[in-house]
Design an enzyme around this catalytic site. Structure first.
Site, PDB file in Angstrom:
ATOM      1  N   GLY A  41       0.843  -1.193   0.000  1.00 34.09           N
ATOM      2  CA  GLY A  41       0.000   0.000   0.000  1.00 34.09           C
ATOM      3  C   GLY A  41       0.878   1.243   0.000  1.00 34.09           C
ATOM      4  CB  ILE A  42       0.271   4.799  -0.378  1.00 35.96           C
ATOM      5  CG1 ILE A  42       1.221   5.963  -0.622  1.00 35.96           C
ATOM      6  CG2 ILE A  42      -0.948   5.228   0.437  1.00 35.96           C
ATOM      7  CD1 ILE A  42       0.715   6.998  -1.580  1.00 35.96           C
ATOM      8  N   GLY A  43       2.388   4.752   1.967  1.00 37.51           N
ATOM      9  CA  GLY A  43       2.689   5.204   3.320  1.00 37.51           C
ATOM     10  C   GLY A  43       4.076   4.793   3.757  1.00 37.51           C
ATOM     11  CD  GLU A  87      -5.982  -1.587  -3.351  1.00 39.75           C
ATOM     12  OE1 GLU A  87      -6.671  -2.581  -3.090  1.00 39.75           O
ATOM     13  OE2 GLU A  87      -6.219  -0.457  -2.878  1.00 39.75           O
ATOM     14  N   GLY A  93      -8.762  -2.479  -0.729  1.00 34.69           N
ATOM     15  CA  GLY A  93      -8.489  -3.863  -1.138  1.00 34.69           C
ATOM     16  C   GLY A  93      -7.868  -4.692  -0.038  1.00 34.69           C
TER      17      GLY A  93
HETATM   18  N1  COA Z   1      -6.886   5.818  17.646  1.00 34.61           N
HETATM   19  C1  COA Z   1      -7.045   7.118  17.319  1.00 34.61           C
HETATM   20  N2  COA Z   1      -6.425   7.695  16.279  1.00 34.61           N
HETATM   21  C2  COA Z   1      -5.626   6.931  15.535  1.00 34.61           C
HETATM   22  C3  COA Z   1      -5.401   5.573  15.811  1.00 34.61           C
HETATM   23  C4  COA Z   1      -6.062   5.029  16.925  1.00 34.61           C
HETATM   24  N3  COA Z   1      -5.930   3.748  17.250  1.00 34.61           N
HETATM   25  N4  COA Z   1      -4.557   5.086  14.886  1.00 34.61           N
HETATM   26  C5  COA Z   1      -4.250   6.073  14.063  1.00 34.61           C
HETATM   27  N5  COA Z   1      -4.893   7.185  14.449  1.00 34.61           N
HETATM   28  C6  COA Z   1      -4.829   8.493  13.787  1.00 34.61           C
HETATM   29  C7  COA Z   1      -3.418   9.001  13.628  1.00 34.61           C
HETATM   30  O1  COA Z   1      -3.011   9.755  14.750  1.00 34.61           O
HETATM   31  C8  COA Z   1      -3.562   9.864  12.379  1.00 34.61           C
HETATM   32  O2  COA Z   1      -4.210  11.073  12.752  1.00 34.61           O
HETATM   33  P1  COA Z   1      -3.805  12.482  12.071  1.00 34.61           P
HETATM   34  O3  COA Z   1      -4.231  12.348  10.648  1.00 34.61           O
HETATM   35  O4  COA Z   1      -4.594  13.472  12.855  1.00 34.61           O
HETATM   36  O5  COA Z   1      -2.320  12.584  12.237  1.00 34.61           O
HETATM   37  C9  COA Z   1      -4.553   9.087  11.536  1.00 34.61           C
HETATM   38  O6  COA Z   1      -5.285   8.288  12.450  1.00 34.61           O
HETATM   39  C10 COA Z   1      -3.926   8.181  10.508  1.00 34.61           C
HETATM   40  O7  COA Z   1      -2.987   7.353  11.092  1.00 34.61           O
HETATM   41  P2  COA Z   1      -1.646   6.930  10.309  1.00 34.61           P
HETATM   42  O8  COA Z   1      -0.934   5.961  11.171  1.00 34.61           O
HETATM   43  O9  COA Z   1      -0.913   8.132   9.853  1.00 34.61           O
HETATM   44  O10 COA Z   1      -2.316   6.204   9.046  1.00 34.61           O
HETATM   45  P3  COA Z   1      -1.711   5.805   7.658  1.00 34.61           P
HETATM   46  O11 COA Z   1      -1.621   6.968   6.762  1.00 34.61           O
HETATM   47  O12 COA Z   1      -0.517   4.952   7.846  1.00 34.61           O
HETATM   48  O13 COA Z   1      -2.938   4.907   7.113  1.00 34.61           O
HETATM   49  C11 COA Z   1      -4.786   3.393   7.343  1.00 34.61           C
HETATM   50  C12 COA Z   1      -3.415   3.826   7.891  1.00 34.61           C
HETATM   51  C13 COA Z   1      -5.210   2.211   8.171  1.00 34.61           C
HETATM   52  C14 COA Z   1      -5.788   4.503   7.488  1.00 34.61           C
HETATM   53  C15 COA Z   1      -4.609   3.006   5.845  1.00 34.61           C
HETATM   54  O14 COA Z   1      -3.636   2.025   5.716  1.00 34.61           O
HETATM   55  C16 COA Z   1      -5.913   2.483   5.255  1.00 34.61           C
HETATM   56  O15 COA Z   1      -6.743   3.244   4.863  1.00 34.61           O
HETATM   57  N6  COA Z   1      -6.110   1.142   5.200  1.00 34.61           N
HETATM   58  C17 COA Z   1      -7.334   0.520   4.710  1.00 34.61           C
HETATM   59  C18 COA Z   1      -7.344   0.240   3.245  1.00 34.61           C
HETATM   60  C19 COA Z   1      -6.254  -0.676   2.775  1.00 34.61           C
HETATM   61  O16 COA Z   1      -5.574  -1.338   3.552  1.00 34.61           O
HETATM   62  N7  COA Z   1      -6.094  -0.747   1.458  1.00 34.61           N
HETATM   63  C20 COA Z   1      -5.187  -1.652   0.794  1.00 34.61           C
HETATM   64  C21 COA Z   1      -3.913  -1.092   0.332  1.00 34.61           C
HETATM   65  S1  COA Z   1      -3.883   0.233  -0.822  1.00 34.61           S
END
Ligand code: COA
Length: 433
Positions: free
Chosen positions: A216-218, A239, A337
């Site tokens: 994924g991205i990140g 994906e 996905g």
């Molecule tokens: N409780 C409260 N807040 C939380 C938290 C928790 N348990 N976990 C994370 N957060 C907050 C973070 O502080 C951050 O907040 P901010 O935007 O105010 O800084 C935000 O949520 C995002 O967290 P972060 O760790 O930066 O997320 P990320 O950019 O690494 O993305 C997902 C993580 C889970 C959101 C992302 O991977 C996703 O959307 N996954 C679902 C879809 C997927 O897996 N697709 C397949 C691959 S493309």
């Protein structure tokens, strides 16, 4: 002039000309992310305000740019019906100005179709070739819905890469097209933190030579990619085609030589990143883009041996239920996905799935491993699907483990500050003795 160029000339209009062909109440579907036809949507937003259009639905995975149609006051005229929630749509969905349509990405084309007749399919494409074909460029995800649409509009953009695969549309199928000089959206990858690096090393150690990967991205997926530089013969079935994959291809690590399906090719449904990524993809037959109904089909994914899926999440409970799309009841993103690839990897010979996260959020004040999920949280990967959870404290291997074994594995990778409390709560809930 060839017959296709002649046809092109006849169908060529402006974004405003196309906006005139979209009516109140139309159900419009677009390819996603950087392939959203922004000039058409900008012209449509202007027309909708001027001529009092109402009830147009615009569906795609996720818009990547703030645009006039996304203003809250526009929602009665053009309402976003997103298949994923991102920075441009999160607050709109929360406040009711846009809608989120839950579903596995592989099934979203069918979900979209089930809502009724599609009046318009539109997308940004790269310029037409000599045979009259346009490539869908950065996203082919919903493109199989084009054939079901009453009208097809294209926004031709010379900055969109001409990608290969099952991602072409012919001029004879098109109702009207316009040209845009607005460069497609570029995104620069996030920074890799020390925690990302540690997690990346744990996961890379689990990936054998010859494996097929989904990233994924990140920061975490990028860190995994960096840690894969000494692997051999990796393949890609993902994906998203990521910028970090370009590094691995240029280093000779990814060659797709061991894949069972689409051997010799990377398979993806969308991409976004920097200009370097788009230039790499331009006319490059090494990477193929297909509709998401094909790429994300878990049965196809599982046909590659040693399929490794790497995704992230918001929180995990001690039962192993994974919430990846909401913070409590507020949609943060979407199912995307994740489960498609978790299930595909689990069915692949030698396959593994990893859900990777830092052990804490909000500056260490919140444990991302909870005894029970926060009220309102949405389960993305169920406890029956989950395989490995990874934090900077190691890997919790949940597959084939009992409820109490899972809880113990998860507590062992929680941040040390929260372990005692988690153990107490687990005992209170009768999860561990
Ligand atoms: N409780 C409260 N807040 C939380 C938290 C928790 N348990 N976990 C994370 N957060 C907050 C973070 O502080 C951050 O907040 P901010 O935007 O105010 O800084 C935000 O949520 C995002 O967290 P972060 O760790 O930066 O997320 P990320 O950019 O690494 O993305 C997902 C993580 C889970 C959101 C992302 O991977 C996703 O959307 N996954 C679902 C879809 C997927 O897996 N697709 C397949 C691959 S493309």
């Amino acid at each position: 002039m060839s017959i296709w160029q002649d046809m092109y000339k006849k169908k060529l209009t402006t974004a405003e000309g196309i906006a005139k062909l979209i009516n109140s109440g139309d159900y419009c579907v677009s390819n996603s992310m950087a392939a959203e036809p922004c000039s058409i949507l900008n012209a449509l937003a202007k027309r909708a305000e001027k001529e009092d259009l109402k009830g147009i639905t615009h569906t795609l995975l996720n818009p990547m740019r703030d645009q006039p149609y996304l203003k809250p006051e526009m929602s009665q005229r053009i309402k976003l019906n997103a298949l994923f929630v991102g920075n441009c749509s999160r607050d709109l969905v929360w406040e009711g100005y846009a809608e989120y349509l839950p579903g596995f990405y592989s099934e979203q084309p069918r979900n979209v179709q089930s809502r009724g007749e599609i009046n318009v399919f539109y997308a940004t494409v790269s310029p037409m070739d000599n045979h009259g074909y346009f490539s869908f460029g950065t996203a082919a995800d919903l493109s199989d819905l084009a054939v079901n649409a009453q009208k097809i509009f294209l926004e031709v953009n010379s900055t969109a890469p001409r990608t290969h695969g099952n991602c072409f549309i012919h001029i004879s199928q098109v109702t009207a097209l316009c040209e845009s000089k607005d460069p497609i959206t570029e995104v620069i990858s996030g920074e890799i933190t020390e925690i990302d690096r540690v997690v990346g090393e744990y996961i890379a150690a689990e990936i054998p030579h010859g494996a097929c990967i989904q990233l994924g991205i990140g920061g975490m997926p990028n860190a995994v990619a960096q840690a894969l530089m000494d692997k051999k013969d990796l393949g890609v079935h993902s994906e998203m085609f990521t910028e970090s994959m370009v590094d691995l291809i240029e280093a000779g690590v990814i060659n797709n030589s061991k894949k069972n399906v689409h051997r010799g090719k990377c398979l993806s449904t969308f991409t976004y990143g920097s200009r370097r990524l788009y230039d790499f993809l331009d006319d490059n037959p090494f990477v193929e883009f297909y509709p998401v109904s094909y790429v994300n089909n878990p049965f196809l994914i599982s046909q590659n041996d040693n399929m490794i899926s790497i995704n992230s999440c918001i929180e995990v409970d001690l039962f192993g239920q994974v919430c990846s799309e909401s913070i409590g009841p507020k949609n943060y993103s979407g199912a995307g996905g994740q489960l498609d690839f978790v299930r595909g990897a689990m069915r692949s010979k030698g396959g593994k799935s990893f859900i990777a996260m830092p052990s804490t959020a909000k500056g260490g004040t919140i444990s991302k491993i909870k005894s029970v999920l926060t009220t309102g949280s949405v389960v993305t990967t169920t406890r029956s699907d989950v395989d490995n959870i990874v934090t900077e404290y190691g890997i919790a291997r949940l597959r084939g483990k009992t409820t109490s074994e899972r809880a113990k594995e998860l507590i062992a990778i929680a941040h040390p500050d929260f372990r005692k409390q988690l153990r107490k709560e687990a005992q209170k809930l009768h999860i561990i003795p």
